[in-house]
Design a protein around this motif. Structure first.
Motif, PDB file in Angstrom:
ATOM      1  N   ASP A 163      -3.845   4.283  -8.719  1.00 50.05           N
ATOM      2  CA  ASP A 163      -3.615   5.000  -7.472  1.00 50.05           C
ATOM      3  C   ASP A 163      -4.782   5.916  -7.150  1.00 50.05           C
ATOM      4  O   ASP A 163      -5.788   5.961  -7.868  1.00 50.05           O
ATOM      5  N   SER A 164      -4.652   6.668  -6.050  1.00 54.93           N
ATOM      6  CA  SER A 164      -5.763   7.508  -5.575  1.00 54.93           C
ATOM      7  C   SER A 164      -6.081   8.642  -6.536  1.00 54.93           C
ATOM      8  O   SER A 164      -7.163   9.233  -6.450  1.00 54.93           O
ATOM      9  N   ASP A 165      -5.177   8.958  -7.449  1.00 57.11           N
ATOM     10  CA  ASP A 165      -5.432   9.996  -8.452  1.00 57.11           C
ATOM     11  C   ASP A 165      -5.970   9.423  -9.755  1.00 57.11           C
ATOM     12  O   ASP A 165      -6.111  10.152 -10.747  1.00 57.11           O
ATOM     13  N   ARG A 167      -4.438   7.132 -11.623  1.00 59.54           N
ATOM     14  CA  ARG A 167      -3.377   6.879 -12.589  1.00 59.54           C
ATOM     15  C   ARG A 167      -2.689   5.547 -12.318  1.00 59.54           C
ATOM     16  O   ARG A 167      -2.701   5.039 -11.199  1.00 59.54           O
ATOM     17  N   THR A 168      -2.082   5.009 -13.368  1.00 57.90           N
ATOM     18  CA  THR A 168      -1.224   3.839 -13.257  1.00 57.90           C
ATOM     19  C   THR A 168       0.174   4.294 -13.642  1.00 57.90           C
ATOM     20  O   THR A 168       0.493   4.454 -14.813  1.00 57.90           O
ATOM     21  N   GLY A 170       4.586   4.398 -12.528  1.00 58.02           N
ATOM     22  CA  GLY A 170       5.692   3.822 -11.786  1.00 58.02           C
ATOM     23  C   GLY A 170       5.639   2.318 -11.652  1.00 58.02           C
ATOM     24  O   GLY A 170       6.268   1.746 -10.764  1.00 58.02           O
ATOM     25  N   THR A 171       4.879   1.654 -12.533  1.00 58.59           N
ATOM     26  CA  THR A 171       4.757   0.202 -12.429  1.00 58.59           C
ATOM     27  C   THR A 171       5.808  -0.523 -13.260  1.00 58.59           C
ATOM     28  O   THR A 171       6.052  -1.703 -13.046  1.00 58.59           O
ATOM     29  N   ALA A 243      -0.680   1.628  -0.976  1.00 57.99           N
ATOM     30  CA  ALA A 243      -0.130   2.974  -1.153  1.00 57.99           C
ATOM     31  C   ALA A 243      -0.262   3.473  -2.582  1.00 57.99           C
ATOM     32  O   ALA A 243      -0.432   4.674  -2.816  1.00 57.99           O
ATOM     33  N   ARG A 244      -0.157   2.581  -3.563  1.00 62.31           N
ATOM     34  CA  ARG A 244      -0.219   2.980  -4.967  1.00 62.31           C
ATOM     35  C   ARG A 244      -1.314   2.237  -5.725  1.00 62.31           C
ATOM     36  O   ARG A 244      -1.256   2.112  -6.947  1.00 62.31           O
TER      37      ARG A 244
END
Length: 428
Positions: A163-165, A167-168, A170-171, A243-244
Protein backbone atom coordinates in the motif's frame (compact mmCIF):
# COMPACT_ATOMS: atom_id res chain seq x y z
CA UNK A 1 -3.57 39.01 5.53
CA UNK A 2 -2.41 40.42 2.20
CA UNK A 3 1.21 40.34 3.34
CA UNK A 4 0.97 36.66 4.30
CA UNK A 5 -0.51 35.78 0.92
CA UNK A 6 2.26 37.71 -0.81
CA UNK A 7 4.92 35.94 1.24
CA UNK A 8 3.41 32.53 0.47
CA UNK A 9 3.16 33.34 -3.20
CA UNK A 10 6.77 34.53 -3.29
CA UNK A 11 7.95 31.30 -1.68
CA UNK A 12 5.97 29.19 -4.16
CA UNK A 13 7.49 31.11 -7.06
CA UNK A 14 10.99 30.67 -5.67
CA UNK A 15 10.43 26.96 -5.13
CA UNK A 16 9.09 26.59 -8.68
CA UNK A 17 12.18 28.37 -10.03
CA UNK A 18 14.50 26.09 -8.05
CA UNK A 19 12.73 22.98 -9.30
CA UNK A 20 12.73 24.19 -12.90
CA UNK A 21 16.47 24.84 -12.92
CA UNK A 22 17.41 21.69 -10.98
CA UNK A 23 15.27 19.41 -13.16
CA UNK A 24 16.67 21.01 -16.31
CA UNK A 25 20.23 20.33 -15.13
CA UNK A 26 19.61 16.85 -13.71
CA UNK A 27 19.82 15.07 -17.05
CA UNK A 28 22.00 17.50 -19.00
CA UNK A 29 25.65 18.25 -19.62
CA UNK A 30 27.11 21.46 -18.11
CA UNK A 31 25.04 24.50 -19.08
CA UNK A 32 25.48 28.24 -19.05
CA UNK A 33 23.19 30.76 -17.49
CA UNK A 34 22.00 31.65 -20.98
CA UNK A 35 21.10 28.00 -21.62
CA UNK A 36 19.02 27.96 -18.46
CA UNK A 37 17.35 31.25 -19.33
CA UNK A 38 16.35 29.89 -22.72
CA UNK A 39 14.98 26.60 -21.35
CA UNK A 40 13.20 27.94 -18.26
CA UNK A 41 12.16 31.45 -19.30
CA UNK A 42 13.70 32.93 -16.16
CA UNK A 43 15.71 36.15 -16.03
CA UNK A 44 19.48 36.16 -15.81
CA UNK A 45 19.46 37.45 -12.23
CA UNK A 46 16.95 34.77 -11.17
CA UNK A 47 18.90 31.97 -12.87
CA UNK A 48 22.20 32.89 -11.25
CA UNK A 49 20.54 33.41 -7.85
CA UNK A 50 18.91 29.98 -8.06
CA UNK A 51 22.21 28.40 -9.10
CA UNK A 52 23.98 29.97 -6.12
CA UNK A 53 21.36 28.38 -3.82
CA UNK A 54 21.71 24.98 -5.49
CA UNK A 55 25.50 25.20 -5.21
CA UNK A 56 25.23 26.02 -1.52
CA UNK A 57 22.92 23.06 -0.91
CA UNK A 58 25.21 20.72 -2.83
CA UNK A 59 23.07 19.78 -5.86
CA UNK A 60 25.21 21.48 -8.51
CA UNK A 61 28.64 23.04 -8.87
CA UNK A 62 30.24 25.62 -11.08
CA UNK A 63 32.66 24.28 -13.69
CA UNK A 64 35.63 26.01 -15.22
CA UNK A 65 35.47 27.35 -18.74
CA UNK A 66 38.36 25.97 -20.73
CA UNK A 67 39.20 28.09 -23.75
CA UNK A 68 40.06 26.17 -26.86
CA UNK A 69 43.43 26.79 -28.56
CA UNK A 70 43.12 29.85 -30.76
CA UNK A 71 40.08 31.23 -28.95
CA UNK A 72 40.96 34.90 -28.42
CA UNK A 73 37.51 36.25 -27.60
CA UNK A 74 37.64 39.10 -25.15
CA UNK A 75 35.59 39.46 -22.01
CA UNK A 76 34.67 37.23 -19.12
CA UNK A 77 33.54 33.74 -20.20
CA UNK A 78 29.98 32.73 -19.36
CA UNK A 79 29.53 30.90 -16.07
CA UNK A 80 28.82 27.21 -16.50
CA UNK A 81 27.04 24.94 -14.06
CA UNK A 82 26.78 21.17 -13.77
CA UNK A 83 24.65 18.75 -11.78
CA UNK A 84 26.46 16.56 -9.23
CA UNK A 85 25.39 12.95 -9.91
CA UNK A 86 27.29 11.87 -6.80
CA UNK A 87 25.83 14.43 -4.45
CA UNK A 88 24.29 11.31 -2.95
CA UNK A 89 23.31 7.81 -4.01
CA UNK A 90 20.19 5.67 -4.20
CA UNK A 91 19.86 1.96 -3.57
CA UNK A 92 17.55 -0.46 -5.34
CA UNK A 93 16.87 -3.93 -3.99
CA UNK A 94 14.98 -6.92 -5.34
CA UNK A 95 13.94 -8.91 -2.26
CA UNK A 96 12.44 -12.01 -3.82
CA UNK A 97 11.43 -15.44 -2.56
CA UNK A 98 14.90 -16.95 -2.78
CA UNK A 99 17.44 -14.13 -2.57
CA UNK A 100 18.16 -10.42 -2.29
CA UNK A 101 19.91 -8.46 -5.00
CA UNK A 102 20.94 -4.87 -4.25
CA UNK A 103 22.58 -2.15 -6.34
CA UNK A 104 23.96 1.29 -5.54
CA UNK A 105 23.44 3.95 -8.21
CA UNK A 106 24.31 7.59 -8.62
CA UNK A 107 21.60 10.23 -9.09
CA UNK A 108 21.45 9.60 -12.82
CA UNK A 109 20.89 5.89 -12.35
CA UNK A 110 24.38 4.65 -13.22
CA UNK A 111 25.04 1.51 -11.17
CA UNK A 112 28.18 1.71 -9.04
CA UNK A 113 28.09 -1.75 -7.43
CA UNK A 114 25.86 -4.81 -7.02
CA UNK A 115 25.69 -7.56 -4.43
CA UNK A 116 23.33 -10.47 -3.77
CA UNK A 117 22.71 -13.07 -1.06
CA UNK A 118 20.41 -16.08 -0.86
CA UNK A 119 18.04 -16.83 1.99
CA UNK A 120 18.37 -20.10 3.88
CA UNK A 121 15.18 -21.47 2.32
CA UNK A 122 11.59 -20.71 1.29
CA UNK A 123 10.46 -20.72 4.93
CA UNK A 124 12.98 -18.14 6.12
CA UNK A 125 11.83 -15.85 8.93
CA UNK A 126 11.04 -12.16 8.80
CA UNK A 127 14.12 -11.49 10.93
CA UNK A 128 16.35 -13.35 8.47
CA UNK A 129 14.74 -11.48 5.60
CA UNK A 130 15.54 -8.11 7.16
CA UNK A 131 19.05 -9.15 8.21
CA UNK A 132 20.00 -10.46 4.77
CA UNK A 133 18.49 -7.42 3.07
CA UNK A 134 20.37 -4.98 5.29
CA UNK A 135 23.61 -6.94 4.94
CA UNK A 136 23.34 -7.07 1.14
CA UNK A 137 22.73 -3.33 0.89
CA UNK A 138 25.65 -2.68 3.22
CA UNK A 139 27.98 -4.85 1.14
CA UNK A 140 26.91 -3.07 -2.03
CA UNK A 141 27.69 0.28 -0.41
CA UNK A 142 31.13 -0.92 0.66
CA UNK A 143 31.79 -2.31 -2.83
CA UNK A 144 30.95 1.14 -4.22
CA UNK A 145 33.14 2.84 -1.56
CA UNK A 146 30.17 4.95 -0.54
CA UNK A 147 29.48 6.23 2.95
CA UNK A 148 26.15 5.05 4.34
CA UNK A 149 25.30 8.68 5.12
CA UNK A 150 25.21 9.40 1.38
CA UNK A 151 22.18 7.13 0.83
CA UNK A 152 19.22 9.37 -0.01
CA UNK A 153 16.61 6.68 -0.67
CA UNK A 154 16.38 2.87 -0.69
CA UNK A 155 13.61 1.13 -2.67
CA UNK A 156 12.85 -2.53 -2.05
CA UNK A 157 10.77 -4.66 -4.41
CA UNK A 158 8.80 -7.56 -2.91
CA UNK A 159 6.49 -10.24 -4.38
CA UNK A 160 3.41 -8.90 -2.58
CA UNK A 161 0.90 -6.05 -2.88
CA UNK A 162 2.15 -2.94 -1.08
CA UNK A 163 0.00 0.00 0.00
CA UNK A 164 0.92 3.69 -0.05
CA UNK A 165 2.53 3.36 3.40
CA UNK A 166 4.81 0.55 2.22
CA UNK A 167 2.90 -2.16 4.09
CA UNK A 168 1.22 -5.41 3.13
CA UNK A 169 -1.77 -5.64 5.45
CA UNK A 170 -5.27 -7.03 5.42
CA UNK A 171 -4.50 -9.51 2.65
CA UNK A 172 -5.13 -12.67 4.72
CA UNK A 173 -2.26 -14.12 2.70
CA UNK A 174 0.52 -15.48 4.88
CA UNK A 175 3.01 -15.66 2.02
CA UNK A 176 2.52 -12.02 1.03
CA UNK A 177 2.78 -10.79 4.59
CA UNK A 178 5.95 -12.83 5.12
CA UNK A 179 7.46 -11.37 1.94
CA UNK A 180 6.92 -7.84 3.27
CA UNK A 181 7.19 -7.80 7.09
CA UNK A 182 6.85 -3.98 7.11
CA UNK A 183 10.25 -3.77 5.42
CA UNK A 184 10.19 -0.01 4.85
CA UNK A 185 9.55 0.90 8.48
CA UNK A 186 11.86 -1.69 10.00
CA UNK A 187 14.77 -1.04 7.65
CA UNK A 188 14.49 2.68 8.40
CA UNK A 189 14.55 1.95 12.13
CA UNK A 190 17.59 -0.31 11.77
CA UNK A 191 19.70 1.81 9.43
CA UNK A 192 18.26 5.33 9.36
CA UNK A 193 17.61 5.31 5.61
CA UNK A 194 14.57 6.64 3.83
CA UNK A 195 13.06 3.37 2.58
CA UNK A 196 10.26 2.70 0.09
CA UNK A 197 8.73 -0.73 -0.45
CA UNK A 198 6.88 -1.59 -3.63
CA UNK A 199 5.43 -4.53 -5.51
CA UNK A 200 7.97 -6.24 -7.77
CA UNK A 201 5.72 -6.22 -10.87
CA UNK A 202 5.09 -2.50 -10.43
CA UNK A 203 8.83 -1.90 -10.30
CA UNK A 204 9.31 -4.08 -13.38
CA UNK A 205 6.82 -1.84 -15.21
CA UNK A 206 8.80 1.26 -14.16
CA UNK A 207 12.00 -0.35 -15.45
CA UNK A 208 10.40 -1.16 -18.81
CA UNK A 209 9.22 2.43 -19.16
CA UNK A 210 12.68 3.70 -18.27
CA UNK A 211 15.02 1.40 -20.17
CA UNK A 212 12.93 -1.33 -21.77
CA UNK A 213 10.03 -2.21 -24.03
CA UNK A 214 7.72 0.38 -22.47
CA UNK A 215 9.78 3.43 -23.47
CA UNK A 216 7.61 5.97 -25.26
CA UNK A 217 4.43 3.91 -24.71
CA UNK A 218 1.62 5.50 -22.70
CA UNK A 219 -0.37 2.34 -22.02
CA UNK A 220 1.26 -1.02 -21.37
CA UNK A 221 1.23 -3.99 -19.01
CA UNK A 222 4.35 -5.72 -17.76
CA UNK A 223 3.74 -9.36 -16.89
CA UNK A 224 6.45 -10.37 -14.45
CA UNK A 225 6.46 -14.14 -14.70
CA UNK A 226 9.01 -16.27 -12.92
CA UNK A 227 7.53 -18.37 -10.09
CA UNK A 228 4.19 -16.53 -10.25
CA UNK A 229 2.62 -13.96 -12.55
CA UNK A 230 2.07 -10.37 -11.47
CA UNK A 231 1.13 -7.39 -13.60
CA UNK A 232 2.46 -3.85 -13.50
CA UNK A 233 -0.13 -1.65 -15.23
CA UNK A 234 0.73 1.71 -16.80
CA UNK A 235 -2.24 3.80 -17.92
CA UNK A 236 -1.63 7.11 -19.72
CA UNK A 237 1.92 7.15 -18.42
CA UNK A 238 0.99 6.53 -14.77
CA UNK A 239 1.41 3.37 -12.74
CA UNK A 240 -1.90 2.02 -11.42
CA UNK A 241 -1.65 0.83 -7.82
CA UNK A 242 -5.21 0.55 -6.57
CA UNK A 243 -6.64 1.46 -3.17
CA UNK A 244 -4.40 -0.98 -1.27
CA UNK A 245 -1.62 -1.53 -3.78
CA UNK A 246 -3.17 -4.72 -5.17
CA UNK A 247 -3.85 -3.57 -8.75
CA UNK A 248 -2.22 -6.11 -11.03
CA UNK A 249 -2.57 -9.09 -8.69
CA UNK A 250 -3.83 -11.90 -10.93
CA UNK A 251 -5.44 -14.32 -8.50
CA UNK A 252 -8.58 -14.17 -10.65
CA UNK A 253 -6.73 -16.39 -13.15
CA UNK A 254 -7.78 -19.29 -10.91
CA UNK A 255 -11.23 -18.81 -12.44
CA UNK A 256 -10.20 -18.48 -16.09
CA UNK A 257 -10.82 -21.57 -18.21
CA UNK A 258 -7.62 -22.89 -19.72
CA UNK A 259 -5.49 -21.04 -17.17
CA UNK A 260 -6.49 -22.06 -13.65
CA UNK A 261 -3.76 -20.35 -11.61
CA UNK A 262 -1.29 -17.48 -11.48
CA UNK A 263 1.68 -19.86 -11.72
CA UNK A 264 4.58 -18.41 -13.67
CA UNK A 265 6.67 -19.74 -16.53
CA UNK A 266 9.29 -21.37 -14.29
CA UNK A 267 7.02 -23.76 -12.34
CA UNK A 268 4.89 -24.55 -15.40
CA UNK A 269 7.95 -25.62 -17.38
CA UNK A 270 9.44 -27.49 -14.47
CA UNK A 271 6.33 -29.33 -13.29
CA UNK A 272 4.84 -30.21 -16.67
CA UNK A 273 8.15 -31.50 -18.04
CA UNK A 274 8.97 -33.56 -14.93
CA UNK A 275 5.51 -35.14 -15.05
CA UNK A 276 5.67 -35.86 -18.78
CA UNK A 277 9.08 -37.59 -18.80
CA UNK A 278 7.57 -40.48 -16.83
CA UNK A 279 5.02 -41.15 -19.62
CA UNK A 280 7.13 -43.26 -21.97
CA UNK A 281 4.12 -44.20 -24.09
CA UNK A 282 3.33 -40.60 -24.95
CA UNK A 283 6.95 -39.49 -25.15
CA UNK A 284 9.16 -42.44 -26.05
CA UNK A 285 12.05 -40.17 -27.05
CA UNK A 286 13.05 -37.01 -25.26
CA UNK A 287 16.43 -35.61 -24.30
CA UNK A 288 14.98 -34.42 -20.99
CA UNK A 289 14.88 -38.02 -19.77
CA UNK A 290 18.67 -38.00 -19.77
CA UNK A 291 18.67 -35.36 -17.03
CA UNK A 292 18.23 -35.87 -13.32
CA UNK A 293 14.76 -34.75 -12.28
CA UNK A 294 16.09 -31.75 -10.33
CA UNK A 295 17.92 -30.60 -13.49
CA UNK A 296 14.69 -30.40 -15.51
CA UNK A 297 13.97 -26.72 -15.12
CA UNK A 298 12.68 -23.98 -17.41
CA UNK A 299 16.08 -23.30 -18.96
CA UNK A 300 16.49 -26.99 -19.81
CA UNK A 301 13.00 -27.17 -21.32
CA UNK A 302 13.52 -24.09 -23.51
CA UNK A 303 16.93 -25.38 -24.65
CA UNK A 304 15.45 -28.75 -25.57
CA UNK A 305 12.55 -27.12 -27.43
CA UNK A 306 15.00 -25.05 -29.45
CA UNK A 307 16.57 -28.34 -30.60
CA UNK A 308 13.21 -29.77 -31.60
CA UNK A 309 12.61 -32.08 -28.61
CA UNK A 310 8.94 -33.12 -28.92
CA UNK A 311 8.16 -33.21 -25.19
CA UNK A 312 9.77 -29.82 -24.55
CA UNK A 313 8.03 -28.38 -27.61
CA UNK A 314 4.68 -29.58 -26.27
CA UNK A 315 5.35 -27.97 -22.87
CA UNK A 316 6.23 -24.65 -24.52
CA UNK A 317 3.11 -24.91 -26.70
CA UNK A 318 0.95 -25.37 -23.59
CA UNK A 319 2.58 -22.39 -21.87
CA UNK A 320 2.06 -20.26 -24.98
CA UNK A 321 -1.61 -21.24 -25.07
CA UNK A 322 -2.02 -20.35 -21.41
CA UNK A 323 -0.36 -16.95 -21.81
CA UNK A 324 -2.47 -16.22 -24.87
CA UNK A 325 -5.57 -16.63 -22.72
CA UNK A 326 -4.07 -14.53 -19.92
CA UNK A 327 -3.18 -11.69 -22.27
CA UNK A 328 -6.53 -11.74 -24.05
CA UNK A 329 -8.35 -11.69 -20.69
CA UNK A 330 -6.34 -8.77 -19.29
CA UNK A 331 -6.51 -6.92 -22.62
CA UNK A 332 -10.28 -7.25 -22.56
CA UNK A 333 -10.71 -5.01 -19.52
CA UNK A 334 -7.64 -2.77 -19.84
CA UNK A 335 -7.56 -2.07 -23.60
CA UNK A 336 -3.81 -1.56 -23.42
CA UNK A 337 -1.36 -1.05 -26.29
CA UNK A 338 1.38 -3.45 -25.29
CA UNK A 339 2.25 -6.41 -23.10
CA UNK A 340 5.81 -7.06 -21.97
CA UNK A 341 6.80 -10.51 -20.73
CA UNK A 342 9.45 -9.81 -18.09
CA UNK A 343 11.59 -11.74 -15.65
CA UNK A 344 14.61 -13.99 -15.57
CA UNK A 345 13.24 -16.17 -18.40
CA UNK A 346 12.23 -13.34 -20.73
CA UNK A 347 15.21 -13.98 -23.00
CA UNK A 348 13.92 -17.50 -23.68
CA UNK A 349 10.37 -16.51 -24.64
CA UNK A 350 10.74 -16.36 -28.43
CA UNK A 351 8.69 -19.51 -29.05
CA UNK A 352 6.05 -18.41 -26.55
CA UNK A 353 5.75 -15.07 -28.37
CA UNK A 354 5.29 -16.91 -31.67
CA UNK A 355 2.43 -18.93 -30.21
CA UNK A 356 0.78 -15.82 -28.73
CA UNK A 357 1.04 -13.97 -32.05
CA UNK A 358 -0.48 -16.96 -33.84
CA UNK A 359 -3.38 -17.56 -31.44
CA UNK A 360 -4.24 -14.15 -29.96
CA UNK A 361 -6.65 -13.25 -32.82
CA UNK A 362 -8.80 -16.23 -31.75
CA UNK A 363 -9.51 -14.63 -28.35
CA UNK A 364 -8.99 -10.86 -28.53
CA UNK A 365 -10.76 -8.24 -30.61
CA UNK A 366 -8.70 -5.99 -32.90
CA UNK A 367 -6.77 -3.83 -32.70
CA UNK A 368 -4.62 -6.41 -30.95
CA UNK A 369 -1.97 -5.35 -28.44
CA UNK A 370 1.65 -5.99 -29.32
CA UNK A 371 3.41 -8.56 -27.14
CA UNK A 372 7.17 -8.30 -26.57
CA UNK A 373 9.77 -9.97 -24.39
CA UNK A 374 11.74 -7.80 -22.00
CA UNK A 375 15.42 -7.25 -22.68
CA UNK A 376 16.14 -6.49 -19.01
CA UNK A 377 16.24 -10.11 -17.85
CA UNK A 378 16.55 -10.86 -14.16
CA UNK A 379 17.53 -7.26 -13.35
CA UNK A 380 14.15 -5.81 -14.27
CA UNK A 381 12.91 -5.45 -10.66
CA UNK A 382 16.28 -4.13 -9.49
CA UNK A 383 16.30 -1.47 -12.20
CA UNK A 384 12.73 -0.54 -11.37
CA UNK A 385 13.69 -0.12 -7.72
CA UNK A 386 16.48 2.25 -8.73
CA UNK A 387 14.05 4.20 -10.91
CA UNK A 388 11.52 4.50 -8.07
CA UNK A 389 14.24 5.72 -5.70
CA UNK A 390 15.45 8.29 -8.23
CA UNK A 391 11.91 9.55 -8.79
CA UNK A 392 11.46 9.99 -5.05
CA UNK A 393 14.69 11.95 -4.69
CA UNK A 394 13.78 14.22 -7.60
CA UNK A 395 10.32 14.86 -6.19
CA UNK A 396 11.64 15.59 -2.69
CA UNK A 397 14.92 17.26 -3.67
CA UNK A 398 14.19 20.59 -2.02
CA UNK A 399 13.31 18.87 1.25
CA UNK A 400 16.38 16.63 1.32
CA UNK A 401 19.40 17.82 3.29
CA UNK A 402 22.39 16.43 1.43
CA UNK A 403 25.37 15.10 3.41
CA UNK A 404 28.18 17.69 3.75
CA UNK A 405 30.24 15.70 1.27
CA UNK A 406 29.00 13.24 -1.29
CA UNK A 407 30.78 10.17 -2.60
CA UNK A 408 32.32 12.30 -5.37
CA UNK A 409 34.46 13.95 -2.69
CA UNK A 410 34.63 11.16 -0.11
CA UNK A 411 35.60 7.76 -1.50
CA UNK A 412 35.70 5.97 1.85
CA UNK A 413 32.81 4.37 3.72
CA UNK A 414 32.26 4.81 7.43
CA UNK A 415 29.55 3.80 9.85
CA UNK A 416 26.60 6.11 9.87
CA UNK A 417 22.91 6.57 9.27
CA UNK A 418 21.00 7.83 6.30
CA UNK A 419 20.88 11.35 4.98
CA UNK A 420 18.71 13.63 7.01
CA UNK A 421 15.31 14.56 5.70
CA UNK A 422 13.76 17.42 7.57
CA UNK A 423 12.71 21.03 7.16
CA UNK A 424 12.99 22.33 3.63
CA UNK A 425 16.58 22.80 2.58
CA UNK A 426 15.32 24.89 -0.29
CA UNK A 427 13.07 27.94 -0.25
CA UNK A 428 12.48 29.42 3.18
Amino acid sequence: MGQKQSSGSSRQIREANLRAVLHRMWDSEPVTGSDLMASTGLTRATVHGVCEDLIRWGWIHEVENQRQHGDYRMGRPARRYAFRPLAGVVVGADCGQHKVRAAVADLRGHVLARRDHAFSGLGHSAEERLEVLGRTVGEALRAASVDSACVLTVTVGVPAPVDSDGRTVGTFNEFWERMNPDIAKRLTELHGWTVLADNDANLAALAEGWQGAGRGVRNYVTLLSDEAIGAGIVEEGHLLRGARGAAGELRFLDLVEGVGSASGIAPLCRDWAREAVHDRDAWPRTSLRELAEDDIDAEAVFAAANHGDPLATDVVERIGARFTRIISTVAGFLDTERFVLAGALSGSCTKILDIIERDLPRYAHPPLPTVLASRLGDEVVLLGAIRRALDHVREQALEIVLPPTGPDTVGLHTAGGGAAVGPAAGPQ
